[in-house]
Scaffold this motif. Structure first.
Motif, PDB file in Angstrom:
ATOM      1  N   VAL A 103      19.232  23.745 120.046  1.00  0.00           N
ATOM      2  CA  VAL A 103      19.524  24.830 120.787  1.00  0.00           C
ATOM      3  C   VAL A 103      18.226  25.161 121.868  1.00  0.00           C
ATOM      4  CG1 VAL A 103      21.287  25.929 119.532  1.00  0.00           C
ATOM      5  CG2 VAL A 103      18.771  26.115 119.089  1.00  0.00           C
ATOM      6  N   TYR A 104      17.180  24.724 121.341  1.00  0.00           N
ATOM      7  CA  TYR A 104      15.589  24.820 122.055  1.00  0.00           C
ATOM      8  C   TYR A 104      15.538  23.919 123.482  1.00  0.00           C
ATOM      9  CZ  TYR A 104      14.942  21.675 118.311  1.00  0.00           C
ATOM     10  OH  TYR A 104      15.195  20.440 117.567  1.00  0.00           O
ATOM     11  N   LEU A 105      16.332  22.951 123.333  1.00  0.00           N
ATOM     12  CA  LEU A 105      16.262  22.084 124.418  1.00  0.00           C
ATOM     13  C   LEU A 105      16.337  22.430 125.795  1.00  0.00           C
ATOM     14  CD1 LEU A 105      17.354  18.616 122.978  1.00  0.00           C
ATOM     15  CD2 LEU A 105      15.359  19.567 123.006  1.00  0.00           C
ATOM     16  N   PRO A 106      17.486  23.266 126.044  1.00  0.00           N
ATOM     17  CA  PRO A 106      17.817  24.010 127.553  1.00  0.00           C
ATOM     18  C   PRO A 106      16.603  24.803 127.887  1.00  0.00           C
ATOM     19  CG  PRO A 106      19.853  23.932 126.274  1.00  0.00           C
ATOM     20  CD  PRO A 106      18.705  23.537 125.207  1.00  0.00           C
ATOM     21  N   PHE A 107      16.309  25.587 126.817  1.00  0.00           N
ATOM     22  CA  PHE A 107      15.060  26.389 127.102  1.00  0.00           C
ATOM     23  C   PHE A 107      13.815  25.875 127.436  1.00  0.00           C
ATOM     24  CE2 PHE A 107      17.988  29.005 124.284  1.00  0.00           C
ATOM     25  CZ  PHE A 107      17.854  30.173 124.860  1.00  0.00           C
ATOM     26  N   ILE A 108      13.527  24.787 126.844  1.00  0.00           N
ATOM     27  CA  ILE A 108      12.198  24.051 127.147  1.00  0.00           C
ATOM     28  C   ILE A 108      12.411  23.494 128.469  1.00  0.00           C
ATOM     29  CG2 ILE A 108      10.595  21.979 126.323  1.00  0.00           C
ATOM     30  CD1 ILE A 108      11.669  22.570 123.483  1.00  0.00           C
ATOM     31  N   LEU A 109      13.652  22.942 128.964  1.00  0.00           N
ATOM     32  CA  LEU A 109      13.669  22.328 130.235  1.00  0.00           C
ATOM     33  C   LEU A 109      13.613  23.402 131.215  1.00  0.00           C
ATOM     34  CD1 LEU A 109      14.237  19.796 131.837  1.00  0.00           C
ATOM     35  CD2 LEU A 109      16.817  20.159 131.446  1.00  0.00           C
ATOM     36  N   TYR A 110      14.252  24.635 131.070  1.00  0.00           N
ATOM     37  CA  TYR A 110      14.035  25.420 132.053  1.00  0.00           C
ATOM     38  C   TYR A 110      12.748  26.302 132.084  1.00  0.00           C
ATOM     39  CZ  TYR A 110      14.500  30.078 133.953  1.00  0.00           C
ATOM     40  OH  TYR A 110      14.169  31.225 135.053  1.00  0.00           O
ATOM     41  N   TRP A 111      12.113  26.046 130.968  1.00  0.00           N
ATOM     42  CA  TRP A 111      10.908  26.976 131.135  1.00  0.00           C
ATOM     43  C   TRP A 111       9.712  25.813 131.767  1.00  0.00           C
ATOM     44  CZ3 TRP A 111       9.306  31.613 130.142  1.00  0.00           C
ATOM     45  CH2 TRP A 111       7.851  32.146 129.897  1.00  0.00           C
ATOM     46  N   GLY A 112      10.019  24.553 131.540  1.00  0.00           N
ATOM     47  CA  GLY A 112       9.177  23.505 132.227  1.00  0.00           C
ATOM     48  C   GLY A 112       9.230  23.510 133.592  1.00  0.00           C
ATOM     49  N   LEU A 113      10.612  23.582 134.144  1.00  0.00           N
ATOM     50  CA  LEU A 113      10.908  23.691 135.571  1.00  0.00           C
ATOM     51  C   LEU A 113      10.254  24.689 136.110  1.00  0.00           C
ATOM     52  CD1 LEU A 113      14.592  22.306 135.514  1.00  0.00           C
ATOM     53  CD2 LEU A 113      12.537  21.006 136.112  1.00  0.00           C
ATOM     54  N   HIS A 572      17.899  28.247 103.824  1.00  0.00           N
ATOM     55  CA  HIS A 572      18.878  29.175 104.357  1.00  0.00           C
ATOM     56  C   HIS A 572      19.017  29.264 105.788  1.00  0.00           C
ATOM     57  CE1 HIS A 572      18.294  30.503 100.078  1.00  0.00           C
ATOM     58  NE2 HIS A 572      19.468  31.145 100.141  1.00  0.00           N
ATOM     59  N   ILE A 573      20.205  29.864 106.228  1.00  0.00           N
ATOM     60  CA  ILE A 573      20.477  29.859 107.530  1.00  0.00           C
ATOM     61  C   ILE A 573      19.422  30.607 108.172  1.00  0.00           C
ATOM     62  CG2 ILE A 573      22.133  30.858 109.284  1.00  0.00           C
ATOM     63  CD1 ILE A 573      24.317  30.078 107.371  1.00  0.00           C
ATOM     64  N   MET A 574      19.044  31.787 107.726  1.00  0.00           N
ATOM     65  CA  MET A 574      18.008  32.618 108.435  1.00  0.00           C
ATOM     66  C   MET A 574      16.719  31.726 108.422  1.00  0.00           C
ATOM     67  SD  MET A 574      17.366  35.242 109.928  1.00  0.00           S
ATOM     68  CE  MET A 574      18.749  36.285 109.657  1.00  0.00           C
ATOM     69  N   ASP A 575      16.284  31.277 107.547  1.00  0.00           N
ATOM     70  CA  ASP A 575      15.107  30.191 107.592  1.00  0.00           C
ATOM     71  C   ASP A 575      15.292  29.208 108.557  1.00  0.00           C
ATOM     72  OD1 ASP A 575      13.665  31.818 105.712  1.00  0.00           O
ATOM     73  OD2 ASP A 575      14.606  30.543 103.923  1.00  0.00           O
ATOM     74  N   GLU A 576      16.514  28.779 108.921  1.00  0.00           N
ATOM     75  CA  GLU A 576      16.717  27.576 109.767  1.00  0.00           C
ATOM     76  C   GLU A 576      16.590  28.290 111.162  1.00  0.00           C
ATOM     77  OE1 GLU A 576      17.040  24.634 109.810  1.00  0.00           O
ATOM     78  OE2 GLU A 576      17.761  23.957 107.844  1.00  0.00           O
ATOM     79  N   LEU A 577      17.018  29.493 111.497  1.00  0.00           N
ATOM     80  CA  LEU A 577      16.825  29.949 112.767  1.00  0.00           C
ATOM     81  C   LEU A 577      15.299  30.302 113.171  1.00  0.00           C
ATOM     82  CD1 LEU A 577      19.769  32.535 112.690  1.00  0.00           C
ATOM     83  CD2 LEU A 577      19.565  30.521 113.995  1.00  0.00           C
ATOM     84  N   ILE A 578      14.469  30.659 111.973  1.00  0.00           N
ATOM     85  CA  ILE A 578      13.201  31.116 112.110  1.00  0.00           C
ATOM     86  C   ILE A 578      12.604  29.644 112.442  1.00  0.00           C
ATOM     87  CG2 ILE A 578      11.000  31.666 110.833  1.00  0.00           C
ATOM     88  CD1 ILE A 578      12.469  33.544 109.350  1.00  0.00           C
ATOM     89  N   LEU A 579      12.897  28.601 111.823  1.00  0.00           N
ATOM     90  CA  LEU A 579      12.342  27.426 112.104  1.00  0.00           C
ATOM     91  C   LEU A 579      12.621  26.743 113.545  1.00  0.00           C
ATOM     92  CD1 LEU A 579      10.910  24.669 110.983  1.00  0.00           C
ATOM     93  CD2 LEU A 579      13.427  24.056 110.165  1.00  0.00           C
ATOM     94  N   ALA A 580      14.025  27.310 113.958  1.00  0.00           N
ATOM     95  CA  ALA A 580      14.136  26.775 115.296  1.00  0.00           C
ATOM     96  C   ALA A 580      13.534  27.334 116.354  1.00  0.00           C
ATOM     97  CB  ALA A 580      15.743  26.774 115.486  1.00  0.00           C
ATOM     98  N   PHE A 581      13.291  28.657 116.355  1.00  0.00           N
ATOM     99  CA  PHE A 581      12.877  29.426 117.425  1.00  0.00           C
ATOM    100  C   PHE A 581      11.232  29.795 117.099  1.00  0.00           C
ATOM    101  CE2 PHE A 581      17.447  30.398 117.399  1.00  0.00           C
ATOM    102  CZ  PHE A 581      17.469  30.379 118.959  1.00  0.00           C
ATOM    103  N   LEU A 582      10.714  29.994 116.066  1.00  0.00           N
ATOM    104  CA  LEU A 582       9.557  30.579 115.984  1.00  0.00           C
ATOM    105  C   LEU A 582       8.540  29.467 115.512  1.00  0.00           C
ATOM    106  CD1 LEU A 582       9.580  33.930 113.714  1.00  0.00           C
ATOM    107  CD2 LEU A 582       9.282  33.563 116.476  1.00  0.00           C
ATOM    108  N   VAL A 583       9.211  28.523 114.653  1.00  0.00           N
ATOM    109  CA  VAL A 583       8.145  27.048 114.269  1.00  0.00           C
ATOM    110  C   VAL A 583       8.448  26.021 115.523  1.00  0.00           C
ATOM    111  CG1 VAL A 583       7.962  25.423 112.547  1.00  0.00           C
ATOM    112  CG2 VAL A 583       8.468  27.800 112.237  1.00  0.00           C
ATOM    113  N   ASN A 584       9.705  25.681 116.129  1.00  0.00           N
ATOM    114  CA  ASN A 584       9.917  24.638 117.008  1.00  0.00           C
ATOM    115  C   ASN A 584       9.683  25.370 118.337  1.00  0.00           C
ATOM    116  OD1 ASN A 584      10.146  23.035 115.041  1.00  0.00           O
ATOM    117  ND2 ASN A 584      12.312  22.785 115.001  1.00  0.00           N
TER     118      ASN A 584
END
Length: 794
Positions: A103-113, A572-584
């Motif tokens: 889910v972070y890939l579109p954000f990274i691409l947009y932020w880079g552009l 856990h799902i909440m930890d996965e969300l933290i991993l996806a957005f805050l860690v990655n």
């Protein structure tokens, strides 16, 4: 139209060209209608489908990857539906879906552009189409015009031909000049459309703002230095007729009303234009105090001199003079501006004037100097593997002189060693495109393709609108990524058919509307500099993706251990969300700001490796880095569970029973019974430990991902945003030790996690990751183009 001319637009007796006649009355024969007209053909070319941009390819690739992840997770959910306690099965599958879905890939691409767009804006390049910031770095061919983009838009008078002598302006003594010289300068000021803008009172002469084309402004500025008062001169010589300069007639004709020494009214006709056109209309030539007939021998001498100036890159304008003595002409023009005629018909009678039997005054040569940054930009363009095609409507001699000035072509005096040192093509020549104008379109396209394939760099002179479009289209069909620089309406079709359309600031409205980038300083060097920014964006995007995808293998192995071995471990799902957005996501965005580790403008365009997600990136992120991170997570988990009493053999096949709330008598390896509430508390702590372990390992991976080849210490730590991201990950780990996990806030009890003990468990894996990645980069630098680089250099 002449029978020898196949192109209706190149015919010399074309009076009206479709919608270019926008006012007045005229009689003509319609030779073409609709799409067969000039504007119709340009409109048809402009509405063709644009070439696909690089970011569109990346978005499509990311979409395919996300769709594949969703399909795999759906299949796994279908296969595990028959298990007991379906709620935990669905939660584990949903956790895997969240962990693997990028889910972070579109954000990274947009932020880079967006970030690259901001950097390009600082370099005087405005981005209208965000997708073009990524495509520009892939360019293999740049099609540019010559005048204005590679030369300054400020002409200056360089030579003056008068009294059969060529004078240089650099060492000119005005006081020693003859009256013929002053007469020529007066003619250049009167037969001139440039005007001084209002509000320049008190401003030095050479700094006054003027309105008009750059050649007229150069003549007017030179007249300011020679003549005492231009305003008084123009007031005494009232302009009563004016035929503006156009590319068909190549002359400008003005009629002025003035008075002679005795106070009698007289009319003066002045002509300015190309030398060969003006000299054919002249019959005499004034030399000092005598007027000589302009015979063929004298004409040849003057024309050869004009050709020499053209070969030196000068713009030459000849001037002629005539007094209108005919009574009919005198009566017609003497009535202008007396209130009897309307304003819009003020200059309607200039065509009736006899523009022959004029007196030749002389020639003024102007020079459009090249920008000082262009030769270096051309060298950078060649070093970057970009083919340069320069297209201009100028004549071949002038185009060659300007190309030599800006460093595209070697000077005749350059030696073979000097040509090689400048990376110039030794056999490059200027191609006269007018020699192909009478051929059929398919034959012209074939010639253009052969020229593109045979020439390293190409300079095309006397190029038409259709030929410019065919050049861009031929490059695209041959597999090149094309960027076209344009500034006029006729450049719009070629810009639309290219991958990146670049317009100059102040160009035609249609041209700017069709452009992806706008050069605010209209300089070719600016475009070359932002090519490096676009290439840096592509490199940093791959680093960010390699960093984010490293956690995927851990999620996959946790899922497999849960279902295949029955280990009661999942994030856990909440930890996965933290991993996806805050860690990655957040640390990956800081990699976009990483400076280049090597000179990207010395590398060839990566046309055949134009993929953000490739096999080498997956190998490094999943196999080399991901397995080490997964090993750290499992080691942390088994050490912590053993410390609580659950040895690894006890955890096998315990996944379903562990989450059964009805079972309160599950025993560990030492015979202690664990209730459902105690197991839930332990499970929350384990989930926090897995998140902490991934955060620490990703912190190490973030620092290592700064470089792909260079030594980390030599590269430096100038990216302070990345240092803040490292601090964020460390604070997150400390926070998880102090507070309970977000999914355990409803439970009582403390976390009971010790950061020091946690670090001792993960330190060996951090050291192993640093050793493997540092060693890999060292051998890549030591053995370039080896199998290791081909297999792991993403």
């Amino acid at each position: 139209m002449s029978s020898k001319t196949l192109s209706k637009w190149s015919s010399s007796n074309m009076g009206l060209a479709c919608t270019h006649a926008i006012s007045g009355i005229g009689f003509a024969v319609a030779l073409a209608c609709g799409r067969n007209t000039e504007v119709g053909s340009m409109t048809d070319l402009c509405f063709k489908e644009r070439s696909r941009s690089r970011s569109q390819k990346h978005q499509k690739q990311i979409s395919y990857y996300m769709l594949l992840v969703a399909i795999v997770c759906f299949i796994l959910l279908f296969l595990t539906t028959g298990f007991e306690h379906g709620h935990i099965v669905y939660e584990v599958n949903l956790s895997l879906l969240i962990g693997l879905t990028p889910v972070y890939l579109p954000f990274i691409l947009y932020w880079g552009l967006r970030r690259t767009r901001k950097e390009m804006g600082r370099k005087q390049c405005h981005v209208r189409n965000l997708r073009a910031t990524c495509t520009l770095g892939l360019s293999t061919v740049i099609v540019s015009d010559l005048v204005g983009t590679m030369t300054k838009r400020r002409m200056r008078v360089s030579e003056i031909f008068v009294d059969m002598g060529l004078l240089s302006v650099d060492n000119l003594d005005v006081s020693a000049q003859s009256p013929r010289f002053i007469e020529l300068i007066r003619a250049s000021v009167l037969c001139n459309d440039a005007v001084i803008c209002p509000g320049n009172i008190g401003v030095p002469k050479m700094q006054k703002d003027m309105y008009g084309n750059i050649l007229d402004i150069a003549l007017l500025k030179f007249g300011l230095m020679i003549l005492p008062s231009i305003d008084l001169l123009r007031h005494d010589h009232e302009k009563v007729a004016n035929k503006h300069y156009n590319s068909e007639d190549k002359v400008q004709v003005t009629v002025h009303r003035t008075r002679d020494a005795d106070g009698h009214l007289k009319l003066v006709l002045l002509m300015k234009g190309h030398c060969e056109v003006v000299i054919r209309r002249c019959s005499t030539f004034a030399i000092r105090d005598e007027e000589l007939p302009l015979d063929e021998q004298l004409q040849e001498i003057i024309l050869s001199l004009a050709d020499g100036l053209l070969e030196a890159g000068r713009h030459v304008r000849a001037f002629a003079y005539k007094e209108l003595s005919d009574e009919l002409e005198f009566r017609r023009f003497s009535q202008v501006n007396t209130g009897l005629e309307g304003g819009e018909y003020k200059y309607r009678d200039y065509l009736a004037v006899d523009t022959y039997s004029l007196r030749f005054l002389g020639m003024i040569a102007t020079y459009n100097p090249p920008r000082s940054t262009i030769p270096k930009a051309v060298d950078r363009c060649r070093a970057a593997g970009i083919k340069l095609i320069v297209v201009t409507q100028r004549k071949p001699k002038m185009a060659k002189a300007l190309a030599v000035d800006v460093g595209i072509l070697p000077a005749p005096s350059d030696t073979f060693q000097a040509v090689n040192l400048k990376r110039m093509p030794p056999t490059a020549e200027v191609v006269d495109m007018s020699q192909y104008a009478d051929e059929k379109p398919q034959h012209q396209r074939r010639h253009i393709e052969q020229l593109i394939l045979n020439q390293q760099d190409l300079v095309c002179a006397a190029t038409s609108t259709d030929q410019l479009h065919w050049i861009a289209d031929a490059c695209r069909r041959l597999g090149a990524v094309v960027s076209v620089i344009g500034g006029t309406l006729h450049d719009t079709p070629a810009m639309r058919s290219s991958h990146v359309g670049v317009a100059k600031y102040g160009s035609a409205v249609m041209c700017e509307a069709s452009a992806d980038l706008i050069l605010l300083d209209t300089s070719f060097a600016t475009l070359v500099s932002v090519v490096g920014d676009s290439r840096l964006l592509f490199e940093n995007l791959k680093k960010a993706l390699a960093y984010c995808l490293a956690t995927n293998i851990c999620n996959i192995l946790v899922y497999l251990f849960f279902f295949l071995l029955g280990i009661p471990l999942y994030i856990h799902i909440m930890d996965e969300l933290i991993l996806a957005f805050l860690v990655n996501l957040v640390p990956a965005l800081t990699l976009i700001y990483e400076p280049p580790e090597e000179n990207l403008m010395l590398q060839m365009p990566k046309v055949y490796d134009d993929f953000l997600l490739n096999s080498r990136l997956f190998f490094v992120s999943h196999i080399l880095v991901g397995t080490i991170e997964a090993a750290a997570v499992f080691m942390t988990y088994f050490v912590f569970m053993a410390d609580k009493g659950f040895l690894p053999r006890t955890l096998v096949a315990l996944n379903i029973a562990w989450h059964d709330d009805m079972l309160d008598d599950i025993t560990d390896s030492f015979g202690q019974e664990w209730s459902s509430e105690a197991r839930r508390q332990l499970e929350c702590q384990v989930s926090s430990l897995c998140l902490m372990s991934l955060a620490v390992m990703q912190c190490t991976n973030l620092v290592l991902t700064k470089t792909g080849r260079a030594n980390l210490l030599a590269h430096g730590f100038r990216n302070w945003l990345l240092s803040l991201a490292v601090l964020l990950l460390i604070c997150l780990c400390v926070q998880l030790c102090i507070m309970d996990s977000t999914v355990c806030l409803r439970l009582e009890g403390t976390n009971e996690l010790h950061f020091g003990h946690f670090l001792l468990t993960n330190c060996p894996f951090m050291i192993l990751l640093v050793f493997i990645e540092t060693t890999r980069r060292y051998f890549i630098r030591l053995f370039p183009d080896s199998w290791l680089e081909l297999a792991t250099m993403y």
